[in-house]
Design a protein around this motif. Structure first.
Motif, PDB file in Angstrom:
ATOM      1  N   GLU A  12       0.828  -1.213   0.000  1.00 43.73           N
ATOM      2  CA  GLU A  12       0.000   0.000   0.000  1.00 43.73           C
ATOM      3  C   GLU A  12       0.860   1.259   0.000  1.00 43.73           C
ATOM      4  OE1 GLU A  12      -2.576  -0.412   3.384  1.00 43.73           O
ATOM      5  OE2 GLU A  12      -3.890  -1.822   2.353  1.00 43.73           O
ATOM      6  N   LYS A  13       1.943   1.246   0.756  1.00 43.20           N
ATOM      7  CA  LYS A  13       2.848   2.407   0.769  1.00 43.20           C
ATOM      8  C   LYS A  13       3.463   2.630  -0.609  1.00 43.20           C
ATOM      9  CE  LYS A  13       4.233   2.144   5.617  1.00 43.20           C
ATOM     10  NZ  LYS A  13       5.355   1.896   6.548  1.00 43.20           N
ATOM     11  N   LYS A  17       3.075   5.771  -3.158  1.00 42.81           N
ATOM     12  CA  LYS A  17       4.263   6.430  -3.699  1.00 42.81           C
ATOM     13  C   LYS A  17       4.207   6.488  -5.223  1.00 42.81           C
ATOM     14  CE  LYS A  17       9.294   6.087  -3.578  1.00 42.81           C
ATOM     15  NZ  LYS A  17      10.440   5.318  -3.079  1.00 42.81           N
ATOM     16  N   ALA A  18       3.760   5.386  -5.860  1.00 39.79           N
ATOM     17  CA  ALA A  18       3.673   5.351  -7.326  1.00 39.79           C
ATOM     18  C   ALA A  18       2.647   6.359  -7.838  1.00 39.79           C
ATOM     19  CB  ALA A  18       3.314   3.943  -7.795  1.00 39.79           C
ATOM     20  N   LYS A  19       1.566   6.563  -7.094  1.00 43.27           N
ATOM     21  CA  LYS A  19       0.526   7.506  -7.512  1.00 43.27           C
ATOM     22  C   LYS A  19       0.980   8.952  -7.429  1.00 43.27           C
ATOM     23  CE  LYS A  19      -3.595   4.787  -6.426  1.00 43.27           C
ATOM     24  NZ  LYS A  19      -4.788   4.696  -5.561  1.00 43.27           N
ATOM     25  N   ILE A  20       1.790   9.296  -6.431  1.00 44.65           N
ATOM     26  CA  ILE A  20       2.152  10.703  -6.254  1.00 44.65           C
ATOM     27  C   ILE A  20       3.425  11.095  -7.006  1.00 44.65           C
ATOM     28  CG2 ILE A  20       1.005  10.882  -4.022  1.00 44.65           C
ATOM     29  CD1 ILE A  20       3.788  10.748  -2.704  1.00 44.65           C
ATOM     30  N   GLU A  21       4.192  10.143  -7.461  1.00 49.02           N
ATOM     31  CA  GLU A  21       5.434  10.450  -8.177  1.00 49.02           C
ATOM     32  C   GLU A  21       5.125  11.060  -9.539  1.00 49.02           C
ATOM     33  OE1 GLU A  21       8.560  10.453  -7.325  1.00 49.02           O
ATOM     34  OE2 GLU A  21       8.255   9.566  -5.362  1.00 49.02           O
ATOM     35  N   THR A  22       5.889  12.065  -9.893  1.00 48.20           N
ATOM     36  CA  THR A  22       5.741  12.677 -11.215  1.00 48.20           C
ATOM     37  C   THR A  22       6.815  12.190 -12.171  1.00 48.20           C
ATOM     38  OG1 THR A  22       7.059  14.569 -10.477  1.00 48.20           O
ATOM     39  CG2 THR A  22       4.658  14.750 -10.277  1.00 48.20           C
ATOM     40  N   GLU A  24       8.758   9.399 -14.104  1.00 51.01           N
ATOM     41  CA  GLU A  24       8.442   8.059 -14.585  1.00 51.01           C
ATOM     42  C   GLU A  24       9.372   7.010 -13.985  1.00 51.01           C
ATOM     43  OE1 GLU A  24       8.113   5.484 -18.722  1.00 51.01           O
ATOM     44  OE2 GLU A  24       8.240   7.662 -18.833  1.00 51.01           O
ATOM     45  N   GLN A  25      10.639   7.343 -13.818  1.00 51.08           N
ATOM     46  CA  GLN A  25      11.603   6.402 -13.253  1.00 51.08           C
ATOM     47  C   GLN A  25      11.234   6.031 -11.814  1.00 51.08           C
ATOM     48  OE1 GLN A  25      14.005   4.804 -14.798  1.00 51.08           O
ATOM     49  NE2 GLN A  25      14.698   3.752 -12.958  1.00 51.08           N
ATOM     50  N   SER A  26      10.835   7.006 -11.036  1.00 56.86           N
ATOM     51  CA  SER A  26      10.437   6.748  -9.645  1.00 56.86           C
ATOM     52  C   SER A  26       9.163   5.915  -9.583  1.00 56.86           C
ATOM     53  CB  SER A  26      10.242   8.066  -8.901  1.00 56.86           C
ATOM     54  OG  SER A  26      11.456   8.781  -8.854  1.00 56.86           O
ATOM     55  N   THR A  27       8.247   6.186 -10.499  1.00 52.04           N
ATOM     56  CA  THR A  27       7.017   5.396 -10.563  1.00 52.04           C
ATOM     57  C   THR A  27       7.322   3.947 -10.893  1.00 52.04           C
ATOM     58  OG1 THR A  27       5.790   7.345 -11.284  1.00 52.04           O
ATOM     59  CG2 THR A  27       4.744   5.215 -11.664  1.00 52.04           C
ATOM     60  N   ARG A  28       8.228   3.746 -11.860  1.00 54.29           N
ATOM     61  CA  ARG A  28       8.612   2.379 -12.235  1.00 54.29           C
ATOM     62  C   ARG A  28       9.301   1.653 -11.076  1.00 54.29           C
ATOM     63  NH1 ARG A  28       8.278   0.784 -17.364  1.00 54.29           N
ATOM     64  NH2 ARG A  28      10.037  -0.641 -17.222  1.00 54.29           N
ATOM     65  N   GLU A  29      10.121   2.369 -10.319  1.00 52.45           N
ATOM     66  CA  GLU A  29      10.788   1.765  -9.163  1.00 52.45           C
ATOM     67  C   GLU A  29       9.779   1.318  -8.118  1.00 52.45           C
ATOM     68  OE1 GLU A  29      13.657   4.596  -7.794  1.00 52.45           O
ATOM     69  OE2 GLU A  29      14.941   4.343  -9.563  1.00 52.45           O
ATOM     70  N   ALA A  30       8.751   2.122  -7.896  1.00 56.24           N
ATOM     71  CA  ALA A  30       7.709   1.751  -6.944  1.00 56.24           C
ATOM     72  C   ALA A  30       6.934   0.520  -7.435  1.00 56.24           C
ATOM     73  CB  ALA A  30       6.759   2.924  -6.712  1.00 56.24           C
ATOM     74  N   LEU A  31       6.679   0.470  -8.733  1.00 57.32           N
ATOM     75  CA  LEU A  31       5.975  -0.683  -9.287  1.00 57.32           C
ATOM     76  C   LEU A  31       6.820  -1.952  -9.217  1.00 57.32           C
ATOM     77  CD1 LEU A  31       4.297   1.034 -12.384  1.00 57.32           C
ATOM     78  CD2 LEU A  31       3.191   0.291 -10.262  1.00 57.32           C
ATOM     79  N   VAL A  32       8.114  -1.815  -9.430  1.00 62.84           N
ATOM     80  CA  VAL A  32       9.014  -2.976  -9.297  1.00 62.84           C
ATOM     81  C   VAL A  32       9.026  -3.464  -7.849  1.00 62.84           C
ATOM     82  CG1 VAL A  32      11.431  -3.691  -9.415  1.00 62.84           C
ATOM     83  CG2 VAL A  32      10.425  -2.398 -11.292  1.00 62.84           C
ATOM     84  N   ALA A  33       9.007  -2.537  -6.907  1.00 63.55           N
ATOM     85  CA  ALA A  33       8.961  -2.906  -5.494  1.00 63.55           C
ATOM     86  C   ALA A  33       7.659  -3.648  -5.171  1.00 63.55           C
ATOM     87  CB  ALA A  33       9.101  -1.664  -4.622  1.00 63.55           C
ATOM     88  N   ILE A  34       6.557  -3.193  -5.767  1.00 66.00           N
ATOM     89  CA  ILE A  34       5.269  -3.865  -5.559  1.00 66.00           C
ATOM     90  C   ILE A  34       5.327  -5.287  -6.107  1.00 66.00           C
ATOM     91  CG2 ILE A  34       2.822  -3.859  -6.240  1.00 66.00           C
ATOM     92  CD1 ILE A  34       3.050  -0.745  -6.232  1.00 66.00           C
ATOM     93  N   ARG A  35       5.904  -5.435  -7.292  1.00 66.34           N
ATOM     94  CA  ARG A  35       6.035  -6.762  -7.892  1.00 66.34           C
ATOM     95  C   ARG A  35       6.866  -7.679  -6.997  1.00 66.34           C
ATOM     96  NH1 ARG A  35       8.857  -7.246 -13.576  1.00 66.34           N
ATOM     97  NH2 ARG A  35       6.917  -6.324 -14.285  1.00 66.34           N
ATOM     98  N   ALA A  36       7.968  -7.151  -6.471  1.00 63.33           N
ATOM     99  CA  ALA A  36       8.835  -7.953  -5.612  1.00 63.33           C
ATOM    100  C   ALA A  36       8.114  -8.375  -4.333  1.00 63.33           C
ATOM    101  CB  ALA A  36      10.101  -7.179  -5.283  1.00 63.33           C
ATOM    102  N   LEU A  37       7.371  -7.450  -3.756  1.00 68.72           N
ATOM    103  CA  LEU A  37       6.619  -7.784  -2.545  1.00 68.72           C
ATOM    104  C   LEU A  37       5.555  -8.840  -2.819  1.00 68.72           C
ATOM    105  CD1 LEU A  37       6.312  -4.194  -1.062  1.00 68.72           C
ATOM    106  CD2 LEU A  37       7.540  -6.111  -0.035  1.00 68.72           C
TER     107      LEU A  37
END
Length: 81
Positions: A12-13, A17-22, A24-37
Motif C-alpha cells: 500500500e505504501k 508512492k507510485a501515484k504521487i510520483e511525477t 516516470e523512473q520513480s514510478t517504475r521503481e515503486a511498481l518494481v517494489a510492488i512486484r517484488a513484494l
C-alpha cells in the motif's frame, strides 16, 4: 517470519508512492517494489512444504563377525591360504 499483513502494508505504501510520483523512473521503481513484494508473498505460500520431522536412518551394520569355516582354509584371516 514476515506476515502477509506487513507485506500488504508495504505494498500500500508503494502504491501511494507510485501515484504521487511525477517522475516516470520513480514510478517504475515503486511498481518494481510492488512486484517484488507480491512475489515474496506468492512464493512463500506456494513453496512451503509441510513440516515433517524426519530423522535420517542409516542401515544397521552388524558388529559381530562370523568366521567362515572351510575345509581348505588355514585361519581366520583373509590372507591365510
Amino acid at each position: 517470519m514476515i506476515s502477509s499483513e506487513q507485506i500488504l502494508i508495504q505494498i500500500e505504501k508503494q502504491v501511494h508512492k507510485a501515484k504521487i510520483e511525477t517522475n516516470e523512473q520513480s514510478t517504475r521503481e515503486a511498481l518494481v517494489a510492488i512486484r517484488a513484494l507480491c512475489d515474496v508473498v506468492l512464493d512463500s505460500s506456494a513453496t512451503l512444504p509441510p513440516v515433517l520431522s524426519t530423522v535420517p536412518t542409516s542401515p544397521k551394520v552388524s558388529t559381530q563377525s562370523s568366521v567362515l569355516k572351510e575345509d581348505d582354509a588355514n585361519g581366520e584371516s583373509l590372507f591365510d591360504f
